[in-house]
Scaffold this active site. Structure first.
Site, short mmCIF file in Angstrom:
data_model
loop_
_atom_site.label_atom_id
_atom_site.label_comp_id
_atom_site.label_asym_id
_atom_site.label_seq_id
_atom_site.Cartn_x
_atom_site.Cartn_y
_atom_site.Cartn_z
N ASP A 88 61.51 47.02 56.34
CA ASP A 88 60.05 47.02 56.37
C ASP A 88 59.56 48.47 56.35
O ASP A 88 60.02 49.29 57.14
CB ASP A 88 59.54 46.33 57.64
N ASP A 494 29.61 25.86 29.22
CA ASP A 494 30.69 25.51 28.28
C ASP A 494 30.32 24.22 27.55
O ASP A 494 29.30 23.58 27.88
CB ASP A 494 32.03 25.37 29.03
N GLY A 520 26.63 23.25 26.95
CA GLY A 520 25.97 23.76 25.76
C GLY A 520 26.96 24.51 24.89
O GLY A 520 28.08 24.78 25.31
N ASP A 521 26.50 24.84 23.67
CA ASP A 521 27.34 25.58 22.73
C ASP A 521 26.75 26.98 22.62
O ASP A 521 25.59 27.13 22.21
CB ASP A 521 27.28 24.84 21.37
N PHE A 522 27.52 28.00 23.00
CA PHE A 522 26.90 29.33 23.06
C PHE A 522 26.53 29.89 21.69
O PHE A 522 25.80 30.86 21.58
CB PHE A 522 27.70 30.33 23.91
N ARG A 537 38.21 35.90 27.89
CA ARG A 537 39.08 35.32 26.87
C ARG A 537 38.25 34.52 25.86
O ARG A 537 38.66 33.43 25.44
CB ARG A 537 40.15 34.42 27.49
O1 LIG Z 1 55.78 55.09 47.85
C1 LIG Z 1 55.98 53.88 48.04
N1 LIG Z 1 55.76 53.28 49.23
C2 LIG Z 1 56.00 51.98 49.45
C3 LIG Z 1 56.46 51.17 48.43
C4 LIG Z 1 56.71 49.70 48.59
O2 LIG Z 1 55.87 49.18 49.61
C5 LIG Z 1 56.41 47.94 50.06
C6 LIG Z 1 56.28 47.91 51.56
O3 LIG Z 1 56.12 46.60 51.99
P1 LIG Z 1 57.18 45.80 52.85
O4 LIG Z 1 58.09 46.72 53.56
O5 LIG Z 1 56.42 44.82 53.66
O6 LIG Z 1 58.03 45.06 51.75
P2 LIG Z 1 57.61 43.97 50.67
O7 LIG Z 1 57.38 44.59 49.35
O8 LIG Z 1 56.48 43.12 51.20
O9 LIG Z 1 58.92 43.09 50.55
P3 LIG Z 1 59.65 42.25 51.72
O10 LIG Z 1 59.98 40.94 51.06
O11 LIG Z 1 60.85 43.05 52.08
O12 LIG Z 1 58.69 42.08 52.89
C7 LIG Z 1 57.85 47.91 49.60
O13 LIG Z 1 58.00 46.99 48.53
C8 LIG Z 1 58.09 49.32 49.07
O14 LIG Z 1 59.05 49.36 48.05
C9 LIG Z 1 56.69 51.77 47.17
O15 LIG Z 1 57.10 51.09 46.18
N2 LIG Z 1 56.46 53.12 47.01
#
Ligand SMILES: O=c1[nH]cc([C@@H]2O[C@H](COP(=O)(O)OP(=O)(O)OP(=O)(O)O)[C@@H](O)[C@H]2O)c(=O)[nH]1
Length: 630
Positions: A88, A494, A520-522, A537
């Site tokens: 994280d 639409d 309606g038809d635009f 689109r």
């Molecule tokens: O410079 C950068 N800083 C951070 C990132 C990316 O940010 C996310 C951080 O989120 P997290 O740790 O919650 O991870 P998730 O992407 O949500 O994946 P999980 O399934 O592990 O929870 C992380 O992806 C970093 O890589 C970056 O790319 N550059």
């Protein structure tokens, strides 16, 4: 390469990365680690005030992510992984923890906070070693964190917004990606760059070294590893397990570097060696453990050559509702799916295997199950279901594309060849039968729903009181707009045959009172009054002549100050964006229209008094153009 002895410890293990982050996958793949990806379902909502320091929050979240996956895999597949890695990443500034922004305003708040200052990036990592005794899951958790200091330059508001509109901040901690455009915001980095990107590789390897090569009696007087043990000390590290010494230095292999890594990032190892040897050649292996060819293969060309097979496998699995059958179930055997769907066992097994190899399904000895993104995008009731568009692609676009050659030769649409009908008005073709109409509406709805948020937030539209979405179909964009802008009312305009069929697609009542449907038809009918006209689109379906008819009608009802918002795949002037160029071929086989560049749209709009044309590339399937009637 010094890292090999450490990562080599994981070669024979079933390693799972409990993360959806493409950056973490890339960092670990690049060093040759083989692993499965099972994104964690753990919601990142721990109460931050319970943690004395920001890194404790990141470590605990990483641990919870990994524990959730380890438990789920144990229960669901009855096949316990050996190692689960969770991570994280957070940003900490002024004693605040910043995670991923929830929307553009949030990204702005984060980036403004970081502007001109130094902040810390913490990544917490958990490594869980799992084993199963009497079907009970046993886990040993190791965790750590890494801190990197990053300083942003002084950045202007315009630059911040430009960056936010690039779409890059949205899935990144602190709202920036140092590895891409965000790198331009950064004055300096003190510490591990990969830690900022999402995974502190160096610290991870040190941790593995500590775990797998704990200091023995004879080397205990040496300093505790504060770096990865080098190859010189490799023999000292041997713990007698054969796998630890399966790594072989490969001198002179043409596509390896001195690290012993092959260029595609695989680890070299010899099958039976029990001690380190040099100069011994073994086939290189790719991520899937398949030996790599001695001939340099044109992989991009081969992929394109076979691309239609993969598309068709996806179409058929969707059409047979295989992903729906697998939803909310544990692993299911091919024979059971075949019985349920009414297909042959051998054919079903081949299709499911192909889907698993394409990453659409997970396969274990117990059977097949959906991946998370399959549940989200491929089941017919998934949150962002593309099922409608996939069925439209199979039933409508596929036959048309078989006549691409004629379309290129003749420069015109091919409905008469594909469906045996004289080319009439484009939408008359779609709406000739209830079934085709509903299929087409479901297809348009799925793309509109997937793109709505990015289209609605590409520009700040809060000054508008009323909008009219011309050709707004099921109202998917209209509903997103009224959710985001509390003072806005949207009229969806639409054809009558569309409006009569919109009820199925309506969301639960919340903001629906501010969305009205008018038929309606635009091209022919009077347009409802509005401050903002939206064409999403729509223009790509028509020739320049028809667009002039439509824009002059809008211009006639627009008071000065009224604006037009277009959502289209905008071609870049250099014509390098393959998605948009292939979409233009898609328009060739079925319409009189085409995809256009920003300058082409600008020219069309300016001829009808619309100026100050601004274009935002969203990173989603549709880009957005805004201009004002002067
Ligand atoms: O410079 C950068 N800083 C951070 C990132 C990316 O940010 C996310 C951080 O989120 P997290 O740790 O919650 O991870 P998730 O992407 O949500 O994946 P999980 O399934 O592990 O929870 C992380 O992806 C970093 O890589 C970056 O790319 N550059």
């Amino acid at each position: 390469m010094v890292l090999h002895p450490v990562l080599g410890k994981l070669v024979s293990k079933r390693v799972v990365l409990a993360s959806a982050s493409p950056r973490r996958q890339e960092i670990l793949t690049n060093v040759g680690l083989r692993f499965e990806v099972v994104p964690s379902w753990f919601k990142e909502t721990l109460e931050k005030s319970y943690f004395a320091a920001p890194y404790e929050y990141a470590v605990e979240t990483a641990k919870q992510k990994a524990l959730e996956v380890a438990n789920r895999m144990h229960v669901k597949h009855l096949r316990t992984p050996d190692v689960v890695i969770g991570a994280d990443t957070i940003v900490s500034v002024d004693e605040q923890i910043l995670e991923k922004p929830v929307d553009k305003q949030d990204a702005y708040r984060m980036l403004s906070r970081l502007n001109g200052k130094e902040h810390s990036v913490f990544t917490g990592v958990a490594i869980i070693h799992c084993s199963s005794k009497d079907n009970q899951l046993e886990m040993e958790v190791t965790d750590f964190y890494e801190e990197t200091k990053v300083k942003f330059s002084d950045l202007s508001e315009d630059l911040l917004w430009e960056y936010i509109h690039s779409g890059e901040p949205m899935d990144k901690a602190g709202g920036y990606g140092i590895q891409a455009l965000g790198g331009m915001l950064v004055e300096y980095v003190h510490g591990d760059f990969l830690n900022v990107m999402g995974f502190p590789l160096n610290h991870f390897c040190k941790k593995l070294a500590e775990l797998y090569y704990p200091p023995s009696k004879h080397n205990v007087q040496h300093k505790k590893y504060d770096s990865i043990p080098s190859v010189d000390t490799f023999e000292n590290l041997s713990d007698g397990e054969s796998e630890s010494s399966n790594f072989t230095e490969h001198k002179g292999a043409s596509n390896s570097d001195s690290s012993g890594m092959c260029s595609s990032g695989s680890i070299y190892y010899s099958e039976n060696s029990s001690s380190v040897r040099t100069g011994f050649m073994v086939p290189l292996e790719n991520q899937n453990g398949v030996p790599e060819s001695a001939t340099k293969l044109p992989s991009k060309i081969l992929e394109l050559m076979d691309g239609f097979r993969a598309s068709k496998a996806l179409f058929v699995a969707s059409k047979l509702k295989m992903f729906d059958h697998l939803k909310n179930k544990g692993p299911v055997k091919a024979v059971d799916i075949a019985n349920e769907v009414g297909t042959s066992v051998c054919g079903t097994e081949r299709l499911l295997d192909a889907c698993a190899a394409l990453g659409l399904l997970e396969k274990t000895p117990q059977g097949y199950s959906n991946t998370d993104s399959t549940n989200t995008y491929l089941t017919s009731d998934g949150e962002y279901s593309l099922h409608g568009y996939i069925i439209h692609s199979n039933d409508h676009l596929w036959p048309l594309f078989t006549y691409l050659e004629s379309a290129v030769k003749e420069g015109s649409r091919q409905n008469h060849r594909a469906f045996g009908k004289k080319a009439e008005d484009l939408f008359k073709d779609y709406y000739h039968s209830q079934e085709v109409k509903q299929r087409f509406m479901a297809a348009m709805h799925s793309i509109a729903h997937l793109t709505a948020r990015d289209v609605a937030t590409a520009f700040d539209l809060s000054r508008f009181k009323s909008a009219c979405d011309l050709g707004g179909c099921t109202g998917a964009l209209a509903h997103e707009l009224v959710q985001i802008y509390p003072n806005l009312k949207v009229t969806v305009f639409d054809l009558p045959e569309v409006i009569a069929n919109t009820s199925y697609f309506q969301p639960p009542a919340q903001h629906t009172a501010r969305v009205t449907f008018v038929s309606g038809d635009f091209f022919k009918d009077n347009l409802p009054e509005a401050d903002l006209y939206i064409l999403s689109r729509v223009l790509h379906d028509w020739s320049d002549e028809k667009i002039h008819v439509l824009l002059s009608k809008i211009s006639a009802v627009c008071k000065p100050g009224c604006e037009i918002l277009l959502a289209e795949m905008v071609l870049d002037d250099e014509k390098k964006r393959s998605t948009a160029l292939l979409q233009s071929l898609n328009m060739l086989v079925q319409t009189e229209g085409k995809e256009r560049s920003g300058s082409e749209y600008r020219a069309l709009l300016q001829q009808h008094g619309f100026t100050n044309v601004k274009i935002r590339v969203t990173g989603n399937l549709l880009d957005v153009i805004l201009c004002i009637k002067t």
